[in-house]
Write a protein that holds these residues in place. Structure first.
Motif, mmCIF file in Angstrom:
data_model
loop_
_atom_site.group_PDB
_atom_site.id
_atom_site.type_symbol
_atom_site.label_atom_id
_atom_site.label_comp_id
_atom_site.label_asym_id
_atom_site.label_seq_id
_atom_site.Cartn_x
_atom_site.Cartn_y
_atom_site.Cartn_z
ATOM 1 N N SER A 427 0.741 -1.415 0.144
ATOM 2 C CA SER A 427 0.065 -0.094 0.063
ATOM 3 C C SER A 427 0.921 1.506 -0.053
ATOM 4 O O SER A 427 2.051 1.152 0.046
ATOM 5 N N ASP A 428 0.116 2.332 -0.010
ATOM 6 C CA ASP A 428 0.918 3.756 0.209
ATOM 7 C C ASP A 428 1.909 3.997 -1.081
ATOM 8 O O ASP A 428 2.877 4.292 -0.893
ATOM 9 N N ILE A 429 1.459 3.561 -2.218
ATOM 10 C CA ILE A 429 2.265 3.801 -3.550
ATOM 11 C C ILE A 429 1.727 5.482 -3.940
ATOM 12 O O ILE A 429 0.624 5.354 -4.233
ATOM 13 N N LEU A 430 2.743 6.213 -4.033
ATOM 14 C CA LEU A 430 2.371 7.618 -4.299
ATOM 15 C C LEU A 430 2.730 7.961 -5.891
ATOM 16 O O LEU A 430 3.737 7.626 -6.307
ATOM 17 N N PHE A 431 1.631 8.587 -6.490
ATOM 18 C CA PHE A 431 1.868 9.113 -7.942
ATOM 19 C C PHE A 431 1.771 10.517 -7.871
ATOM 20 O O PHE A 431 0.777 10.953 -6.922
ATOM 21 N N ASP A 432 2.430 11.241 -8.584
ATOM 22 C CA ASP A 432 2.260 12.610 -8.829
ATOM 23 C C ASP A 432 2.910 13.280 -10.073
ATOM 24 O O ASP A 432 3.553 12.663 -10.582
ATOM 25 N N ASN A 433 2.310 14.495 -10.472
ATOM 26 C CA ASN A 433 2.661 15.377 -11.214
ATOM 27 C C ASN A 433 2.971 14.567 -12.671
ATOM 28 O O ASN A 433 3.960 14.467 -13.331
ATOM 29 N N PHE A 434 1.676 14.059 -13.001
ATOM 30 C CA PHE A 434 1.671 13.538 -14.528
ATOM 31 C C PHE A 434 1.767 14.671 -15.391
ATOM 32 O O PHE A 434 1.112 15.749 -15.268
ATOM 33 N N ILE A 435 2.420 14.381 -16.698
ATOM 34 C CA ILE A 435 2.365 15.217 -17.627
ATOM 35 C C ILE A 435 2.527 14.444 -18.844
ATOM 36 O O ILE A 435 3.334 13.726 -19.031
ATOM 37 N N ILE A 436 1.717 14.949 -19.883
ATOM 38 C CA ILE A 436 1.962 14.226 -21.368
ATOM 39 C C ILE A 436 1.934 15.481 -22.433
ATOM 40 O O ILE A 436 1.097 16.353 -22.277
ATOM 41 N N CYS A 437 3.187 15.480 -23.108
ATOM 42 C CA CYS A 437 3.453 16.801 -23.944
ATOM 43 C C CYS A 437 4.130 16.223 -25.057
ATOM 44 O O CYS A 437 4.500 15.040 -25.257
ATOM 45 N N ALA A 438 4.432 17.138 -25.786
ATOM 46 C CA ALA A 438 5.169 17.098 -26.988
ATOM 47 C C ALA A 438 6.714 17.741 -27.286
ATOM 48 O O ALA A 438 7.373 17.823 -28.111
ATOM 49 N N GLU A 439 6.737 18.484 -26.171
ATOM 50 C CA GLU A 439 8.154 19.354 -25.997
ATOM 51 C C GLU A 439 9.134 18.837 -24.948
ATOM 52 O O GLU A 439 8.487 18.758 -23.571
ATOM 53 N N LYS A 440 10.125 18.230 -24.961
ATOM 54 C CA LYS A 440 11.148 17.840 -23.617
ATOM 55 C C LYS A 440 11.295 19.135 -22.944
ATOM 56 O O LYS A 440 11.294 18.719 -21.726
#
Length: 609
Positions: A427-440
């Motif tokens: 438990s307690d797996i943290l996900f954060d700051n998702f981003i999907i974009c086209a420029e590095k």
């Protein structure tokens, strides 16, 4: 030998230098960022609360993106929880009823920063969110980036995300394991198998079927990213020229090409084995065969035993044939609770026969066995090259009826949503700051505004060099030996090279200079004094003879008066000498009397001065 010890010592110092250098690099990175120390009076021993304070602001994309979420608002707005079930699972665990929450980090907290947390063990979890607009896989790259922290460690489970394919029947509330996706990317672990997935589903242009293509495993050790309880940044860069890169913490861990580095390959082979071809019955695949012309020698005895009795063996003298190797223990007593009806007749335990201890052996003597010199075993004809050998048979090749060539596998099915469909025993797996974009550049700035601050705080809270060495030794106890040797070796080398093992040979040192040394000077002075004493004695005797001869010609009264005056002056002078001069007098008493002793004393005094 000294050179060998120096090499060992320098090697150990090199290991410690590398550890210290890594720690210094981390400290330098922390110092490069703005921070100020805060009070830690309320910090408990078992807590790793933040020891630095940063000015955190929720990251904002620098340009237009397809998807971005920081969860700093504190809720799951925009995300859809799945309400369906798995098809191939038991009824009690088939539902996607795992709990999700939005929380701060348990350790190394950044004030104001929150993330999506998987809260349940041994449950199926599924949650998804739509993109702002579909990504079409045409002329621009695809960058996927997000953060993961296994706050409670990970036993078995994944933390990968799926980019869901654009289909007419897609409903996020029905998101489950069979929902079509175009790309799956992220970490996964079960047992001691640590993975970083990159899978894309490729559509066969002939049949229309989809097949999963897996990227090769990274060459780096991924274990620390699952076990250190630190937030790590995962990035996938997919380019229109079919090249790709996988990064962890902005460092490339794997790269390749969709046409060359996927399993199975995107494009099938042009030719395949003919499934209808059969190996001929007379096909000979044997490279060696038994020599058909070989014959067994006449004297070859296949029945001869491998071992025979040694005919030269002789029973050792003193062998006790009538004594058993083991005898009943005479001191043993039958237990009081022994029931002969239940336990049978009691027998004393056996012990080695004490009479055999001094004898070469006891019991019936048997001669030892030896290898049979006539033993040859079963005869086999020798092997020769097979004159009919035709090689290993392979079916003939035919044109692949399913062959196609797709030179642009990057042009995948457009994606319309992002989702997490996971099973985890932790438990307690943290996900954060998702981003999907086209420029590095956009994803890099996004990481600098979010993940970089977490890394800074985690680095600042890491133990120092000694703490890191202690933690490493707890996992690998053999490191304590290295530490002890590293601490003791410098002292040993100091003693070995700097501490004299014996006194320096003064005589050898004297050879380095022509100057007169103290012990040589004293010996020369003693020799000179002895020669002076002999000369003074001779002078004294000659003086006495001269005085005696002159006394007959001169006035006795005047001569006597003058001699008396001289003697009085000499006596007064001698009385004023020091104790050391008295010692010189005593040393020269054997030389005579009168004026001679006094003159000798004066000469010695002058020489000493």
């Amino acid at each position: 030998m000294k050179l060998k010890w120096e090499q060992i010592f320098l090697g150990l110092l090199l290991v410690l230098t590398v550890v210290c250098a890594e720690n210094d690099d981390n400290e330098a990175e922390v110092d490069a960022l703005e921070m100020e120390e805060t009070s830690t009076d309320s910090q408990t021993k078992d807590s790793k609360s933040t020891t630095v304070q940063v000015a955190y602001k929720t990251p904002v994309p620098s340009k237009e993106v397809y998807f971005a979420d920081t969860f700093d608002r504190g809720n799951l707005d925009g995300w859809v929880l799945s309400k369906t079930k798995k098809d191939d699972a038991d009824e009690d665990i088939a539902k996607y009823d795992g709990k999700w929450a939005v929380e701060e980090l348990m350790e190394n907290t950044v004030p104001g920063d929150k993330g999506l947390v998987l809260k349940s063990k041994a449950k199926h979890h599924a949650i998804s969110a739509p993109l702002k607009k579909p990504f079409l896989f045409k002329a621009e790259p695809l960058i996927i980036q997000y953060e993961v922290n296994f706050q409670a460690g990970i036993d078995c489970g994944g933390a990968y995300l799926k980019l869901l394919s654009h289909t007419d029947d897609l409903k996020l509330e029905n998101f489950f394991d069979k929902t079509p996706y175009s790309i799956m990317f992220g970490p996964d672990k079960c047992g001691e198998d640590y993975k970083l997935h990159f899978i894309f589903r490729h559509k066969n242009p002939i049949t229309g079927d989809y097949e999963e293509k897996h990227a090769k495993r990274p060459d780096v050790d991924l274990k620390k990213f699952f076990t250190d309880k630190i937030t790590h940044l995962y990035t996938l860069v997919l380019n229109p020229d079919n090249s790709f890169e996988m990064l962890i913490d902005q460092t490339i861990v794997s790269k390749g090409n969709l046409l060359e580095d996927m399993t199975p390959p995107v494009n099938p082979p042009k030719e395949i084995d003919d499934p209808n071809d059969r190996k001929p019955e007379d096909w000979d695949e044997r490279p060696k065969i038994s020599d058909p012309d070989a014959q067994k020698p006449e004297d070859w005895d296949e029945d001869a035993p491998a071992k025979i009795v040694d005919p030269d063996a002789v029973k050792p003298e003193g062998w006790l044939d009538n004594e058993a190797e083991y005898v009943p223990d005479p001191s043993a007593e039958k237990p009081e609770d022994w029931d002969e009806e239940m336990d049978g007749e009691w027998e004393a335990p056996q012990i080695p026969n004490p009479k055999c201890e001094t004898a070469p052996g006891c019991g019936v003597w048997e001669p030892p066995m030896m290898n049979n010199p006539s033993y040859k075993g079963k005869w086999k004809p020798p092997m020769i090259d097979n004159p009919n050998y035709q090689g290993v048979w392979n079916p003939r090749k035919i044109a692949n009826p399913n062959y196609f060539q797709d030179l642009e596998p990057y042009r995948m099915t457009p994606i319309i949503a992002v989702g997490l469909e996971l099973w985890s025993m932790s438990s307690d797996i943290l996900f954060d700051n998702f981003i999907i974009c086209a420029e590095k550049e956009v994803s890099d700035q996004w990481a600098a505004d979010g993940w970089r601050l977490k890394k800074m705080i985690a680095t600042a809270n890491e133990p120092g060099v000694l703490g890191q060495l202690t933690i490493a030794a707890e996992e690998r106890p053999w490191l304590w030996i290295i530490y002890i040797l590293t601490a003791v070796l410098p002292l040993g080398l100091i003693v070995l090279f700097c501490w004299p093992s014996k006194k320096t040979d003064d005589a050898a040192a004297y050879k380095k200079t022509d100057a007169m040394q103290p012990d040589v000077r004293e010996e020369l002075n003693q020799e000179d004094e002895q020669e002076d004493v002999i000369d003074d004695k001779k002078e004294c005797n000659l003086a006495k003879e001269d005085e005696k001869a002159s006394g007959d010609d001169e006035n006795i009264g005047e001569g006597s008066q003058e001699e008396d005056d001289d003697e009085e002056e000499d006596e007064e002078g001698s009385k004023s000498k020091s104790a050391s001069e008295d010692e010189m007098k005593e040393a020269d008493e054997g030389a005579g009397s009168g004026d001679c002793p006094t003159k000798l004393i004066r000469k010695k005094k002058v020489r000493k001065e």
